[in-house]
Design a protein around this motif. Structure first.
Motif, PDB file in Angstrom:
ATOM      1  N   PRO A  31      81.026  36.293  34.147  1.00  0.00           N
ATOM      2  CA  PRO A  31      81.687  35.165  33.521  1.00  0.00           C
ATOM      3  C   PRO A  31      81.249  34.084  34.387  1.00  0.00           C
ATOM      4  O   PRO A  31      81.016  33.960  35.768  1.00  0.00           O
ATOM      5  CB  PRO A  31      83.306  35.485  33.621  1.00  0.00           C
ATOM      6  N   PRO A  32      81.329  32.803  33.974  1.00  0.00           N
ATOM      7  CA  PRO A  32      81.378  31.533  34.742  1.00  0.00           C
ATOM      8  C   PRO A  32      82.448  31.360  35.605  1.00  0.00           C
ATOM      9  O   PRO A  32      83.428  32.221  35.409  1.00  0.00           O
ATOM     10  CB  PRO A  32      81.040  30.491  33.533  1.00  0.00           C
ATOM     11  N   ALA A  33      82.423  30.400  36.357  1.00  0.00           N
ATOM     12  CA  ALA A  33      83.314  30.072  37.295  1.00  0.00           C
ATOM     13  C   ALA A  33      84.826  29.773  36.424  1.00  0.00           C
ATOM     14  O   ALA A  33      84.750  29.093  35.417  1.00  0.00           O
ATOM     15  CB  ALA A  33      83.219  28.873  37.982  1.00  0.00           C
ATOM     16  N   GLU A  34      85.911  30.342  37.057  1.00  0.00           N
ATOM     17  CA  GLU A  34      87.172  29.997  36.383  1.00  0.00           C
ATOM     18  C   GLU A  34      87.644  28.587  36.452  1.00  0.00           C
ATOM     19  O   GLU A  34      87.287  27.697  37.381  1.00  0.00           O
ATOM     20  CB  GLU A  34      88.268  30.756  36.888  1.00  0.00           C
ATOM     21  N   LYS A  35      88.236  27.949  35.332  1.00  0.00           N
ATOM     22  CA  LYS A  35      88.527  26.614  35.611  1.00  0.00           C
ATOM     23  C   LYS A  35      90.299  26.597  35.405  1.00  0.00           C
ATOM     24  O   LYS A  35      90.984  27.553  34.959  1.00  0.00           O
ATOM     25  CB  LYS A  35      88.203  25.879  34.310  1.00  0.00           C
ATOM     26  N   VAL A  36      90.842  25.699  35.835  1.00  0.00           N
ATOM     27  CA  VAL A  36      92.235  25.737  35.447  1.00  0.00           C
ATOM     28  C   VAL A  36      92.628  24.282  34.650  1.00  0.00           C
ATOM     29  O   VAL A  36      92.126  23.332  35.274  1.00  0.00           O
ATOM     30  CB  VAL A  36      93.150  25.756  36.843  1.00  0.00           C
ATOM     31  N   THR A  37      93.302  24.589  34.047  1.00  0.00           N
ATOM     32  CA  THR A  37      93.762  23.219  33.157  1.00  0.00           C
ATOM     33  C   THR A  37      95.229  23.086  33.024  1.00  0.00           C
ATOM     34  O   THR A  37      96.154  24.059  32.752  1.00  0.00           O
ATOM     35  CB  THR A  37      93.176  23.257  31.717  1.00  0.00           C
ATOM     36  N   GLN A  38      95.829  21.970  33.373  1.00  0.00           N
ATOM     37  CA  GLN A  38      97.120  21.742  33.067  1.00  0.00           C
ATOM     38  C   GLN A  38      97.475  20.937  31.582  1.00  0.00           C
ATOM     39  O   GLN A  38      96.763  19.770  31.509  1.00  0.00           O
ATOM     40  CB  GLN A  38      97.746  20.836  34.406  1.00  0.00           C
ATOM     41  N   LEU A  39      98.236  21.289  31.027  1.00  0.00           N
ATOM     42  CA  LEU A  39      98.730  20.600  29.756  1.00  0.00           C
ATOM     43  C   LEU A  39     100.419  20.096  29.798  1.00  0.00           C
ATOM     44  O   LEU A  39     101.035  21.126  30.251  1.00  0.00           O
ATOM     45  CB  LEU A  39      98.453  21.507  28.524  1.00  0.00           C
ATOM     46  N   TYR A  40     100.515  19.236  29.204  1.00  0.00           N
ATOM     47  CA  TYR A  40     101.901  18.601  29.048  1.00  0.00           C
ATOM     48  C   TYR A  40     102.004  18.030  27.744  1.00  0.00           C
ATOM     49  O   TYR A  40     101.472  17.142  27.145  1.00  0.00           O
ATOM     50  CB  TYR A  40     102.152  17.697  30.189  1.00  0.00           C
ATOM     51  N   PHE A  41     103.075  18.705  26.823  1.00  0.00           N
ATOM     52  CA  PHE A  41     103.211  18.147  25.517  1.00  0.00           C
ATOM     53  C   PHE A  41     104.737  18.540  24.871  1.00  0.00           C
ATOM     54  O   PHE A  41     105.316  19.369  25.796  1.00  0.00           O
ATOM     55  CB  PHE A  41     102.065  18.590  24.655  1.00  0.00           C
ATOM     56  N   PHE A  42     105.050  18.201  23.697  1.00  0.00           N
ATOM     57  CA  PHE A  42     106.412  18.594  23.281  1.00  0.00           C
ATOM     58  C   PHE A  42     106.193  19.377  21.843  1.00  0.00           C
ATOM     59  O   PHE A  42     105.020  19.022  21.342  1.00  0.00           O
ATOM     60  CB  PHE A  42     107.212  17.471  23.265  1.00  0.00           C
ATOM     61  N   LEU A  43     106.912  20.383  21.834  1.00  0.00           N
ATOM     62  CA  LEU A  43     106.940  21.329  20.392  1.00  0.00           C
ATOM     63  C   LEU A  43     108.237  20.908  19.598  1.00  0.00           C
ATOM     64  O   LEU A  43     109.242  20.886  20.165  1.00  0.00           O
ATOM     65  CB  LEU A  43     106.948  22.650  20.917  1.00  0.00           C
TER      66      LEU A  43
END
Length: 185
Positions: A31-43
């Protein structure tokens, strides 16, 4: 003549080149290098009104726990909840959470949720991640497990910290503040 035809068919089958089957030998996946993504939203999970985003699709014949609530034990709801950048439903809609949740707690009200968080706007348009986890709705803050994803979030893992922003215990409507950490490729 029939005998020759049968003999020809038998010879054709016996001398046919064997097929490879349902898989082929390949090199190990790197696999390619891991990425970390932060998400912020409302449901926005709306059970009440004439245009709900969560609808009852199954319920038990009888129930003894939480009879006088909009979420009685054993109920299953299908959802198509809007995701917004702010807590108001008039905020920009960036996607939706489609899936199911079931009321599973007999002693303490809790849900088991499966949601696919799909994004329809911005950088992650067309991508989604999925959660499948227990959600103790009586706790104002809890955590859901991320179990996969697609598009930009392919092979995602991680967690979603959920905080109840608003809850109407009479109708079952709620707004959840979602702070998500995704590890993906």
């Amino acid at each position: 003549m029939e005998g020759r035809l049968v003999l020809a068919l038998i010879l054709a089958v016996c001398t046919a080149i064997p097929c490879h089957g349902y898989y082929s030998e390949s090199k190990p996946y790197v696999p390619p290098a891991e990425k970390v993504t932060q998400l912020y939203f409302f449901l926005h999970d709306t059970v009440s009104g004439k245009d709900p985003s969560a609808v009852l699709v199954a319920h038990p014949n009888f129930t003894t726990a939480f009879n006088n609530t909009p979420l009685p034990f054993g109920s299953v709801f299908a959802t198509d909840d809007p995701l917004t950048v702010g807590p108001n439903l008039t905020s920009e809609v960036i996607g939706n959470a489609q899936g199911l949740w079931a009321s599973t707690g007999q002693d303490v009200m809790s849900l088991v949720v499966y949601w696919d968080f799909g994004f329809t706007q911005g950088k992650f348009n067309g991508s989604s991640f999925s959660v499948f986890s227990r959600e103790p709705v009586t706790q104002l803050e809890h955590e859901l497990a991320v179990v996969g994803g697609r598009g930009e979030f392919r092979m995602a893992k991680g967690f979603a910290k959920i905080k109840t922003y608003f809850a109407d215990l009479t109708t079952g409507d709620g707004i959840l503040e979602c702070n998500v950490t995704l590890v993906h490729y």
